[in-house]
Structure formats: structure tokens, C-alpha cells
Design a protein around this motif. Structure first.
Motif, PDB file in Angstrom:
ATOM      1  N   ALA A  58     -22.052 -43.210  -5.709  1.00 33.64           N
ATOM      2  CA  ALA A  58     -23.386 -43.515  -5.732  1.00 33.64           C
ATOM      3  C   ALA A  58     -23.708 -44.507  -4.427  1.00 33.64           C
ATOM      4  CB  ALA A  58     -23.653 -44.240  -6.957  1.00 33.64           C
ATOM      5  N   THR A  59     -24.932 -44.936  -4.375  1.00 32.44           N
ATOM      6  CA  THR A  59     -25.138 -45.780  -3.295  1.00 32.44           C
ATOM      7  C   THR A  59     -25.524 -47.091  -3.627  1.00 32.44           C
ATOM      8  OG1 THR A  59     -27.659 -45.562  -3.434  1.00 32.44           O
ATOM      9  CG2 THR A  59     -26.641 -44.018  -2.190  1.00 32.44           C
ATOM     10  N   GLY A  60     -25.847 -48.057  -3.000  1.00 32.91           N
ATOM     11  CA  GLY A  60     -25.768 -49.677  -3.293  1.00 32.91           C
ATOM     12  C   GLY A  60     -27.058 -49.639  -4.308  1.00 32.91           C
ATOM     13  N   THR A  61     -27.912 -48.986  -4.397  1.00 40.13           N
ATOM     14  CA  THR A  61     -29.145 -49.279  -5.206  1.00 40.13           C
ATOM     15  C   THR A  61     -28.902 -49.042  -6.464  1.00 40.13           C
ATOM     16  OG1 THR A  61     -30.781 -48.429  -3.482  1.00 40.13           O
ATOM     17  CG2 THR A  61     -31.489 -48.579  -5.719  1.00 40.13           C
ATOM     18  N   ALA A  62     -27.871 -47.869  -6.742  1.00 38.04           N
ATOM     19  CA  ALA A  62     -27.256 -47.555  -8.059  1.00 38.04           C
ATOM     20  C   ALA A  62     -26.499 -48.809  -8.438  1.00 38.04           C
ATOM     21  CB  ALA A  62     -26.333 -46.189  -7.894  1.00 38.04           C
ATOM     22  N   LEU A  63     -25.830 -49.620  -7.821  1.00 39.34           N
ATOM     23  CA  LEU A  63     -24.967 -50.432  -8.227  1.00 39.34           C
ATOM     24  C   LEU A  63     -25.727 -51.663  -8.512  1.00 39.34           C
ATOM     25  CD1 LEU A  63     -21.944 -50.909  -8.696  1.00 39.34           C
ATOM     26  CD2 LEU A  63     -22.575 -48.612  -7.320  1.00 39.34           C
ATOM     27  N   MET A  64     -26.916 -51.808  -7.695  1.00 31.90           N
ATOM     28  CA  MET A  64     -27.927 -52.991  -8.447  1.00 31.90           C
ATOM     29  C   MET A  64     -28.068 -52.718  -9.800  1.00 31.90           C
ATOM     30  SD  MET A  64     -30.268 -52.840  -4.887  1.00 31.90           S
ATOM     31  CE  MET A  64     -30.732 -54.651  -4.910  1.00 31.90           C
ATOM     32  N   GLU A  65     -28.612 -51.514 -10.049  1.00 29.15           N
ATOM     33  CA  GLU A  65     -29.197 -51.059 -11.408  1.00 29.15           C
ATOM     34  C   GLU A  65     -27.827 -51.252 -12.162  1.00 29.15           C
ATOM     35  OE1 GLU A  65     -31.619 -47.825 -11.426  1.00 29.15           O
ATOM     36  OE2 GLU A  65     -31.341 -47.191 -13.435  1.00 29.15           O
ATOM     37  N   ALA A  66     -26.566 -50.707 -11.805  1.00 27.99           N
ATOM     38  CA  ALA A  66     -25.632 -50.851 -12.809  1.00 27.99           C
ATOM     39  C   ALA A  66     -25.438 -52.373 -13.104  1.00 27.99           C
ATOM     40  CB  ALA A  66     -24.337 -50.005 -12.192  1.00 27.99           C
ATOM     41  N   PHE A  84     -34.573 -56.258   0.631  1.00 30.53           N
ATOM     42  CA  PHE A  84     -33.656 -55.685  -0.114  1.00 30.53           C
ATOM     43  C   PHE A  84     -33.418 -56.699  -1.281  1.00 30.53           C
ATOM     44  CE2 PHE A  84     -32.860 -53.628   3.780  1.00 30.53           C
ATOM     45  CZ  PHE A  84     -33.049 -52.225   3.184  1.00 30.53           C
ATOM     46  N   SER A  85     -33.361 -58.043  -1.202  1.00 30.22           N
ATOM     47  CA  SER A  85     -33.244 -59.258  -2.045  1.00 30.22           C
ATOM     48  C   SER A  85     -34.498 -58.897  -3.170  1.00 30.22           C
ATOM     49  CB  SER A  85     -33.079 -60.416  -1.761  1.00 30.22           C
ATOM     50  OG  SER A  85     -34.118 -60.726  -0.754  1.00 30.22           O
ATOM     51  N   GLU A  86     -35.863 -58.469  -2.531  1.00 30.01           N
ATOM     52  CA  GLU A  86     -37.005 -58.188  -3.514  1.00 30.01           C
ATOM     53  C   GLU A  86     -36.657 -57.035  -4.544  1.00 30.01           C
ATOM     54  OE1 GLU A  86     -40.168 -58.444  -1.036  1.00 30.01           O
ATOM     55  OE2 GLU A  86     -39.925 -60.410  -0.804  1.00 30.01           O
ATOM     56  N   ARG A  87     -35.912 -55.907  -3.973  1.00 24.96           N
ATOM     57  CA  ARG A  87     -35.516 -54.832  -4.880  1.00 24.96           C
ATOM     58  C   ARG A  87     -34.822 -54.992  -6.019  1.00 24.96           C
ATOM     59  NH1 ARG A  87     -32.587 -49.821  -1.807  1.00 24.96           N
ATOM     60  NH2 ARG A  87     -34.680 -49.896  -0.481  1.00 24.96           N
ATOM     61  N   TRP A  88     -34.009 -56.051  -6.180  1.00 22.11           N
ATOM     62  CA  TRP A  88     -33.613 -56.627  -7.357  1.00 22.11           C
ATOM     63  C   TRP A  88     -34.611 -56.488  -8.256  1.00 22.11           C
ATOM     64  CZ3 TRP A  88     -28.613 -56.694  -8.806  1.00 22.11           C
ATOM     65  CH2 TRP A  88     -27.613 -56.882  -7.976  1.00 22.11           C
ATOM     66  N   SER A  89     -35.710 -57.084  -8.041  1.00 25.80           N
ATOM     67  CA  SER A  89     -36.824 -57.501  -9.101  1.00 25.80           C
ATOM     68  C   SER A  89     -37.505 -56.471  -9.304  1.00 25.80           C
ATOM     69  CB  SER A  89     -37.790 -58.564  -8.519  1.00 25.80           C
ATOM     70  OG  SER A  89     -38.241 -58.135  -7.393  1.00 25.80           O
ATOM     71  N   GLN A  90     -37.675 -55.454  -8.474  1.00 25.92           N
ATOM     72  CA  GLN A  90     -38.400 -54.111  -8.915  1.00 25.92           C
ATOM     73  C   GLN A  90     -37.401 -53.369  -9.924  1.00 25.92           C
ATOM     74  OE1 GLN A  90     -38.526 -52.283  -5.310  1.00 25.92           O
ATOM     75  NE2 GLN A  90     -39.759 -53.926  -4.471  1.00 25.92           N
ATOM     76  N   ILE A  91     -35.953 -53.430  -9.790  1.00 27.19           N
ATOM     77  CA  ILE A  91     -35.224 -52.458 -10.471  1.00 27.19           C
ATOM     78  C   ILE A  91     -35.276 -53.246 -11.948  1.00 27.19           C
ATOM     79  CG2 ILE A  91     -32.758 -51.771 -11.035  1.00 27.19           C
ATOM     80  CD1 ILE A  91     -32.573 -51.927  -7.948  1.00 27.19           C
ATOM     81  N   ALA A  92     -34.987 -54.604 -11.879  1.00 20.01           N
ATOM     82  CA  ALA A  92     -34.835 -55.538 -13.067  1.00 20.01           C
ATOM     83  C   ALA A  92     -35.956 -55.293 -14.161  1.00 20.01           C
ATOM     84  CB  ALA A  92     -34.899 -56.803 -12.875  1.00 20.01           C
TER      85      ALA A  92
END
Ligand code: PLP
Length: 355
Positions: A58-66, A84-92
Motif C-alpha cells: 500500500a502507499t503512505g496514505t493507506a498507512l495514515m488511514e490504517a 500532507f499534514s493537513e491530509r490527516w484531518s481529511q482522512i480522520a
């Protein structure tokens, strides 16, 4: 010699690409077990951990979600200093979590004291805090050791989730010493492999938290990775060509070049990049937090003109990212890029900038 200076994917050495053409092996057989054992042993020094570290196709984004799926069920604190740090909030948010943000301007680093103040003044309890070790959009490195320390001090059962996508194997990282809970990276940055797998480490506390999550899904289940790793493998059919390449590349990083030397090479590449571009471009990040793996620059000439002129000379540079797209470009100096290759690129860039 590499002419590819994008902050991921990065240049891959030909002998490592060659590893990916080996004949297939089954992922439940003895050969794969032996391959996996070599990888597992070398992942420990890479993360600075005595614990098991894992590989996910998987890629890094998948690991953020995981990380969020395994560790958070109610509320998280997301520290942000770029795209990229903002991407955490979208996923959360997409997972239905309540999200509080602690943001600084792009180009700056997160201040540990602000995190401490936030945790003390907010009475809300956080399941986890997210930290981005190296913000690839701005070229800023956060002080993960200090940030993790304040979270531990102010809120001991809040888990520390760290995105090390553009730092692992390029910037010092010490999972055990810094008391991290989840830390991950995709391999197309400083590890210098083609994109497609991600590496991650998980603390005992994070595994215990995962155990309490009734609906943590199947593919991202950290406990499943742990169970299969104990048996010398992974939960489902992995990208086996990547595993061949990873084993060879980890051997090079850990026993060939050596991690310390690799970190020093990255620091030297940062210093050279900043020094040699100073005449025609402004460093977009704060100097003290400037990344050893990627430099974002605001040039006098329009960045797209510079990149197009470099392309004509065979060099690929990274574009500006997100809201900095129009005003900056990025030099990726990570992975297996040599000083010689970097200097050759900077010779051309100086000429192009002066034209
Ligand atoms: N986090 C950071 C800091 C990144 O730089 C990137 C990608 O550039 C990601 C996360 C996303 O990783 P991936 O593209 O492997 O999903």
C-alpha cells in the motif's frame, strides 16, 4: 547518474530495479520466509526499534488511514504545517472522527510548547495526536522527539502517530527512544524504491488500543500484520517484486552505506542546495527547520519557466505543491541521489536562472 529530483518518487538504482525482475516465489513458502526474515531484521535499525516492524502492500496514505483505524475511535488532534499534514484531518473526518487542528503557517514547524499549551488548556481527551515528521510540501522537518515528549507528559494515554514518509532513511528517526506509537513511510522517498509498499512500526500500547477497536477492518488490521509476522509472513499476497528489491536496498542502507552516513549525506545535500540557490531563489521554509530531504524554493523567475528550461536539459524538478503551486518549486534531494548528481543539476539550474 540521476537527473530526477522530484521529492518522491525518487531515482532508483538500476541494480535495485533489476531485483524486481526475479522469478516469482510463493508467499507462503520457505523462500519467502527467509526473504521476510532478512527484511524484518533490517527494519529494526531503520526505525530505531527493538520491536517488529512491518510491510504493507500500500502507499503512505493507506498507512495514515490504517493508523487512525487502529488507534482512534473518537477524537484526534492533527498538527498541520502544510498539505500532507493537513491530509490527516481529511482522512480522520472521513472516518467519522472528531478533529481538532493545531496549525502553523506553511513554511514553519510545529512548536512543541504550542502542543503542550493546547493539551493543557483543552479539556478534551484525544485518542491520538498526528505528527508529520517531514512536511514534503514545504520542506520543513518537525522535531518529533520534542513533540512526542510533550504529548507523553501532558496526556500519557494519547497515542503518537507519525508520518515519516519523506524522512525514514533520510533523517534521524528513533522509534523506541522517542516513544512513538505508530510510525510509517512509503518506500518511494528516502528508501529509494519504486512506489507500492509501505513500512511501519507499532508500539505495544498501539497494539493494545487496536485490540479494543471492534471494527478496525481487515486489510489495515495491525494485529493481523503482527500475527502473520510472528509466522514469517504477511496477511495477504504482497507485491513480491518489491520484497526482493526491499531486501537488497535495506542491506545497502543498513550495512552498505550505513544509516549515519546516509543521514549525513542528506544534510550535506540540503546545505549545498540552499547555498547554491540563494542568489536566485528564496528559501520558502524557516532556515532552522529546513528539511534534509526536500527544499522548497521561491525563485525570482516564475518557477514553471525554470522547471521547463531544466526539463529541456534533461532534469526533472518537483513543482510547487498545493497553495504554493504557483510560487515555488521543489528540489527533492533524497534517497540514493549523490552529491555529484546534485551538483551537476545545480550547475544547470544556476545557468538557467541567470538566463
Ligand atoms: N505524507 C507525506 C509527508 C508525503 O510526502 C506523502 C506523499 O508525497 C504522503 C504522506 C502520501 O504518501 P503516498 O503518496 O505514498 O500515499
Amino acid at each position: 547518474m540521476s537527473k530526477f529530483f522530484v521529492p518522491g518518487p525518487t531515482w532508483v538504482r538500476p541494480e535495485i530495479l533489476q531485483e524486481m525482475t526475479r522469478p516469482m516465489i510463493g508467499h507462503r513458502g520457505a523462500e519467502f520466509r527467509e526473504l521476510y526474515a532478512r527484511i524484518a531484521a533490517d527494519l529494526k535499525p531503520l526505525f530505531g526499534t527493538a520491536r517488529d516492524a512491518f510491510v504493507m502492500t500500500a502507499t503512505g496514505t493507506a498507512l495514515m488511514e490504517a493508523a487512525l483505524v487502529n488507534c482512534a475511535s473518537r477524537r484526534v488532534l492533527v498538527t498541520t504545517c502544510g498539505a500532507f499534514s493537513e491530509r490527516w484531518s481529511q482522512i480522520a473526518e472521513s472516518l467519522g472522527l472528531e478533529v481538532d487542528k493545531l496549525a502553523v503557517e506553511w513554511g514553519q514547524a510545529i512548536d512543541p510548547e504550542d502542543v503542550a499549551d493546547h493539551l493543557v488548556s483543552r479539556k478534551a481527551h484525544y485518542d491520538a495526536v498526528t505528527i508529520t515528521h517531514n512536511e514534503t510540501s514545504t520542506g520543513v522537518t518537525n522535531d518529533v522527539a520534542a513533540l512526542a515528549r510533550v504529548v507523553r507528559a501532558e496526556s500519557p494515554d494519547t497515542l503518537v502517530l507519525v508520518d515519516a514518509v519523506s524522512s525514514l532513511a533520510g533523517i534521524p528517526l528513533r522509534f523506541d527512544e522517542w516513544n512513538l506509537d505508530v510510525c510509517f513511510a512509503s518506500v518511494q522517498k528516502c528508501v529509494a524504491l519504486p512506489p507500492g509498499i509501505a513500512l511501519f512500526a507499532v508500539s505495544e500500547q498501539a497494539l493494545a488500543r487496536a485490540q479494543k477497536m471492534p471494527y478496525r477492518g481487515t486489510y489495515f488490521d495491525f494485529l493481523s500484520y503482527k500475527k502473520h509476522a510472528d509466522d514469517g509472513g504477511v496477511p495477504s499476497t504482497p507485491s513480491i517484486p518489491h520484497f526482493f528489491a526491499l531486501a537488497a536496498q535495506l542491506g545497502h542502507i543498513v550495512r552498505g552505506e550505513g544509516l549515519e552516513a546516509r543521514w549525513r549525506r542528506h544534510e550535506a545535500m540540503r546545505e549545498t542546495t540552499i547555498a547554491r540557490t540563494a542568489k536566485f531563489a528564496k528559501l520558502a521554509s524557516e532556515r532552522v527547520h529546513a528539511s534534509a530531504t526536500v527544499t522548497a524554493l521561491a525563485p525570482v523567475r516564475p518557477p514553471e519557466e525554470l522547471r521547463a528550461a531544466m526539463r529541456q536539459r534533461g532534469f526533472t524538478l518537483g513543482g510547487g505543491y498545493g497553495k504554493w503551486k504557483e510560487t515555488t518549486f521543489r528540489v527533492g534531494h533524497m534517497g540514493d541521489i549523490t552529491m555529484e548528481a546534485l551538483n551537476a543539476m545545480l550547475d544547470a539550474l544556476e545557468e538557467v536562472a541567470a538566463a
